[in-house]
Design a protein around this motif. Sequence first.
Motif, PDB file in Angstrom:
ATOM      1  N   UNK A 178      42.744 -14.861  21.419  1.00  0.00           N
ATOM      2  CA  UNK A 178      41.757 -15.893  21.726  1.00  0.00           C
ATOM      3  C   UNK A 178      41.110 -16.441  20.473  1.00  0.00           C
ATOM      4  N   UNK A 179      40.751 -15.548  19.544  1.00  0.00           N
ATOM      5  CA  UNK A 179      40.128 -15.977  18.289  1.00  0.00           C
ATOM      6  C   UNK A 179      41.098 -16.807  17.453  1.00  0.00           C
ATOM      7  N   UNK A 180      42.355 -16.388  17.414  1.00  0.00           N
ATOM      8  CA  UNK A 180      43.361 -17.102  16.618  1.00  0.00           C
ATOM      9  C   UNK A 180      43.578 -18.510  17.169  1.00  0.00           C
ATOM     10  N   UNK A 181      43.719 -18.616  18.484  1.00  0.00           N
ATOM     11  CA  UNK A 181      43.973 -19.936  19.070  1.00  0.00           C
ATOM     12  C   UNK A 181      42.776 -20.859  18.853  1.00  0.00           C
ATOM     13  N   UNK A 182      41.572 -20.314  18.969  1.00  0.00           N
ATOM     14  CA  UNK A 182      40.380 -21.121  18.665  1.00  0.00           C
ATOM     15  C   UNK A 182      40.430 -21.609  17.214  1.00  0.00           C
ATOM     16  N   UNK A 183      40.877 -20.748  16.309  1.00  0.00           N
ATOM     17  CA  UNK A 183      40.950 -21.119  14.894  1.00  0.00           C
ATOM     18  C   UNK A 183      42.020 -22.191  14.674  1.00  0.00           C
ATOM     19  N   UNK A 184      43.172 -22.036  15.322  1.00  0.00           N
ATOM     20  CA  UNK A 184      44.244 -23.016  15.163  1.00  0.00           C
ATOM     21  C   UNK A 184      43.826 -24.391  15.693  1.00  0.00           C
ATOM     22  N   UNK A 185      42.943 -24.418  16.650  1.00  0.00           N
ATOM     23  CA  UNK A 185      42.477 -25.688  17.209  1.00  0.00           C
ATOM     24  C   UNK A 185      41.634 -26.471  16.217  1.00  0.00           C
ATOM     25  N   UNK A 186      41.092 -25.782  15.185  1.00  0.00           N
ATOM     26  CA  UNK A 186      40.220 -26.474  14.219  1.00  0.00           C
ATOM     27  C   UNK A 186      40.983 -27.486  13.372  1.00  0.00           C
ATOM     28  N   UNK A 187      42.278 -27.243  13.179  1.00  0.00           N
ATOM     29  CA  UNK A 187      43.096 -28.237  12.511  1.00  0.00           C
ATOM     30  C   UNK A 187      42.859 -28.392  11.024  1.00  0.00           C
ATOM     31  N   UNK A 188      42.516 -29.603  10.618  1.00  0.00           N
ATOM     32  CA  UNK A 188      42.602 -29.999   9.215  1.00  0.00           C
ATOM     33  C   UNK A 188      41.566 -29.322   8.328  1.00  0.00           C
ATOM     34  N   UNK A 189      42.005 -29.068   7.082  1.00  0.00           N
ATOM     35  CA  UNK A 189      41.124 -28.477   6.070  1.00  0.00           C
ATOM     36  C   UNK A 189      40.992 -29.424   4.882  1.00  0.00           C
ATOM     37  N   UNK A 190      39.996 -29.146   4.055  1.00  0.00           N
ATOM     38  CA  UNK A 190      39.793 -29.859   2.803  1.00  0.00           C
ATOM     39  C   UNK A 190      39.860 -28.876   1.637  1.00  0.00           C
ATOM     40  N   UNK A 191      40.434 -29.305   0.529  1.00  0.00           N
ATOM     41  CA  UNK A 191      40.177 -28.659  -0.742  1.00  0.00           C
ATOM     42  C   UNK A 191      38.983 -29.397  -1.347  1.00  0.00           C
ATOM     43  N   UNK A 192      38.103 -28.677  -2.045  1.00  0.00           N
ATOM     44  CA  UNK A 192      36.839 -29.251  -2.503  1.00  0.00           C
ATOM     45  C   UNK A 192      36.907 -29.600  -3.988  1.00  0.00           C
ATOM     46  N   UNK A 193      36.559 -30.851  -4.304  1.00  0.00           N
ATOM     47  CA  UNK A 193      36.492 -31.285  -5.705  1.00  0.00           C
ATOM     48  C   UNK A 193      35.528 -30.402  -6.489  1.00  0.00           C
ATOM     49  N   UNK A 194      35.978 -29.956  -7.666  1.00  0.00           N
ATOM     50  CA  UNK A 194      35.114 -29.136  -8.508  1.00  0.00           C
ATOM     51  C   UNK A 194      35.008 -27.696  -8.069  1.00  0.00           C
ATOM     52  N   UNK A 195      35.781 -27.292  -7.041  1.00  0.00           N
ATOM     53  CA  UNK A 195      35.724 -25.920  -6.534  1.00  0.00           C
ATOM     54  C   UNK A 195      34.534 -25.710  -5.616  1.00  0.00           C
ATOM     55  N   UNK A 196      34.504 -24.544  -4.987  1.00  0.00           N
ATOM     56  CA  UNK A 196      33.432 -24.262  -4.024  1.00  0.00           C
ATOM     57  C   UNK A 196      32.073 -24.097  -4.688  1.00  0.00           C
ATOM     58  N   UNK A 197      32.075 -23.963  -6.022  1.00  0.00           N
ATOM     59  CA  UNK A 197      30.797 -23.881  -6.714  1.00  0.00           C
ATOM     60  C   UNK A 197      29.960 -25.136  -6.459  1.00  0.00           C
ATOM     61  N   UNK A 198      30.623 -26.260  -6.199  1.00  0.00           N
ATOM     62  CA  UNK A 198      29.874 -27.491  -5.915  1.00  0.00           C
ATOM     63  C   UNK A 198      29.116 -27.369  -4.598  1.00  0.00           C
ATOM     64  N   UNK A 199      29.692 -26.662  -3.616  1.00  0.00           N
ATOM     65  CA  UNK A 199      28.972 -26.401  -2.365  1.00  0.00           C
ATOM     66  C   UNK A 199      27.741 -25.552  -2.641  1.00  0.00           C
ATOM     67  N   UNK A 200      27.920 -24.522  -3.478  1.00  0.00           N
ATOM     68  CA  UNK A 200      26.808 -23.624  -3.818  1.00  0.00           C
ATOM     69  C   UNK A 200      25.698 -24.409  -4.507  1.00  0.00           C
ATOM     70  N   UNK A 201      26.074 -25.255  -5.472  1.00  0.00           N
ATOM     71  CA  UNK A 201      25.068 -26.040  -6.201  1.00  0.00           C
ATOM     72  C   UNK A 201      24.271 -26.925  -5.246  1.00  0.00           C
ATOM     73  N   UNK A 202      24.988 -27.605  -4.347  1.00  0.00           N
ATOM     74  CA  UNK A 202      24.302 -28.498  -3.413  1.00  0.00           C
ATOM     75  C   UNK A 202      23.380 -27.717  -2.478  1.00  0.00           C
ATOM     76  N   UNK A 203      23.845 -26.583  -1.981  1.00  0.00           N
ATOM     77  CA  UNK A 203      23.017 -25.766  -1.090  1.00  0.00           C
ATOM     78  C   UNK A 203      21.781 -25.248  -1.823  1.00  0.00           C
ATOM     79  N   UNK A 204      21.960 -24.786  -3.075  1.00  0.00           N
ATOM     80  CA  UNK A 204      20.824 -24.273  -3.845  1.00  0.00           C
ATOM     81  C   UNK A 204      19.804 -25.375  -4.107  1.00  0.00           C
ATOM     82  N   UNK A 205      20.292 -26.576  -4.403  1.00  0.00           N
ATOM     83  CA  UNK A 205      19.388 -27.710  -4.618  1.00  0.00           C
ATOM     84  C   UNK A 205      18.589 -28.027  -3.360  1.00  0.00           C
TER      85      UNK A 205
END
Length: 439
Positions: A178-205
Amino acid sequence: MTQNRNEPVWDVVIIGAGIAGLTASIYLAQAGQSVLLLDKGSHPGGRAASTEMSFARVNLGAHALFKSALPILQEVGVTPAGAAPKPPGSLVFEGTNGEHRPLPLAQLLLGSFLKWHEKTQLLRFYSRLLITDTSALHKVSLQTYLESQISSPRVRNVVLALVRLSTYCDDPGLISAGAVIEQLKHGQVLYVDGGWQTLVHQLAEQAQKAGVTIRTSSPAREIAGSYPRMTVTLKDGTQLKTRHALSTAGPAVTLSILNPPLSPAEAAVFEQLIPVRAACLDLVVDGMPQPKTKFVIGADYPWYYSNHSAVVSLSDHPAYAVVHVMKYLSSSGNSDPLQDQRELEGFLDLIQQNWRKHVVQQRFLPRMLVSHAVVTTANGGLPGRPGPAVEGRPGLYVAGDWVGSTGMLLNASLASAKEAARSIISAKEQDKEGVHRGA
């Protein structure tokens, strides 16, 4: 150090300034709570931090952001920049003589490798995916489910390859269908410009803008008491008074710092969780021998290769690229790090012959923690995971990729962070109403 008499009584002290802790802190502070966010590291981020390697930002192993995570990130003021990778170009199968055989995805679907009835099984499985009712599948293992749906072992291995890609988990006998099928339904992913550190920076700000106080190099030693009188003690002896405590550390660390400890029955919920790990070979390269080979996964082997720089910007050097190679590890714990590294290097030899000549810098992470918990059938799938409010300890909450009934990986961290914050806010509002009624 000891308690400073002028130290305030915080509404919430959060342990761990990874993505879950940062996200929860923003929701809480925006609701008017006084929030102290602690982290043992020298800077926020946790496993989402990126490392500077030869002019490039390199994540701790391959990271991908499911687009379904964007709504919560946008709620807290974070808008990631990035792009979606194309589907894997090839899958690696085991040949008749035990050799490794990369097969282009188009050839898999259109060529003669799969028989007609096998192609039909694969197409039928994916055509039914979005309408599959997962409510009855939380306590059914993925292995059992696939064997009931797909008779061809080769087709099952193709599906398992795509499951590993979306869950990072190589435990089909343990993980909930059940968990796997729910995950497969999410579909498309993104790679993040500048690495995930950019997410951290934005969240910290956003956290600091909302009024959160962030203290790094502040590892917690103990969480004591219960609402409304709780104390968080740091390893240097500093004592912090708070009404609520939210731990975004893993289950083992959280258990180890509780005073008094949870009852055996309550602790068992945390202790039985099984972590998800991967062996990661992270490379900064000056090109690759086969530049058109950008994304390959193993069907008969738990392997992953992706040139993330082919999709997003990760380096200041125009000739350098970031490549991630991984082996998804089984929870059996039988793998040998040296053998895993040789296996990944052999995988590279297969798809990128002479790749070593192009390596500028490399790093091997033998047992990278991907997630704190496989979503197992034994624990009841997604609905069986621990909730944010810790039973038997009023005022204590948890959040992370192992908490709550929603999603996996980052999605679970974000959803549980939001749920924990909302629970704390709601508890405070109810407390105020009770005070007013009593008055």
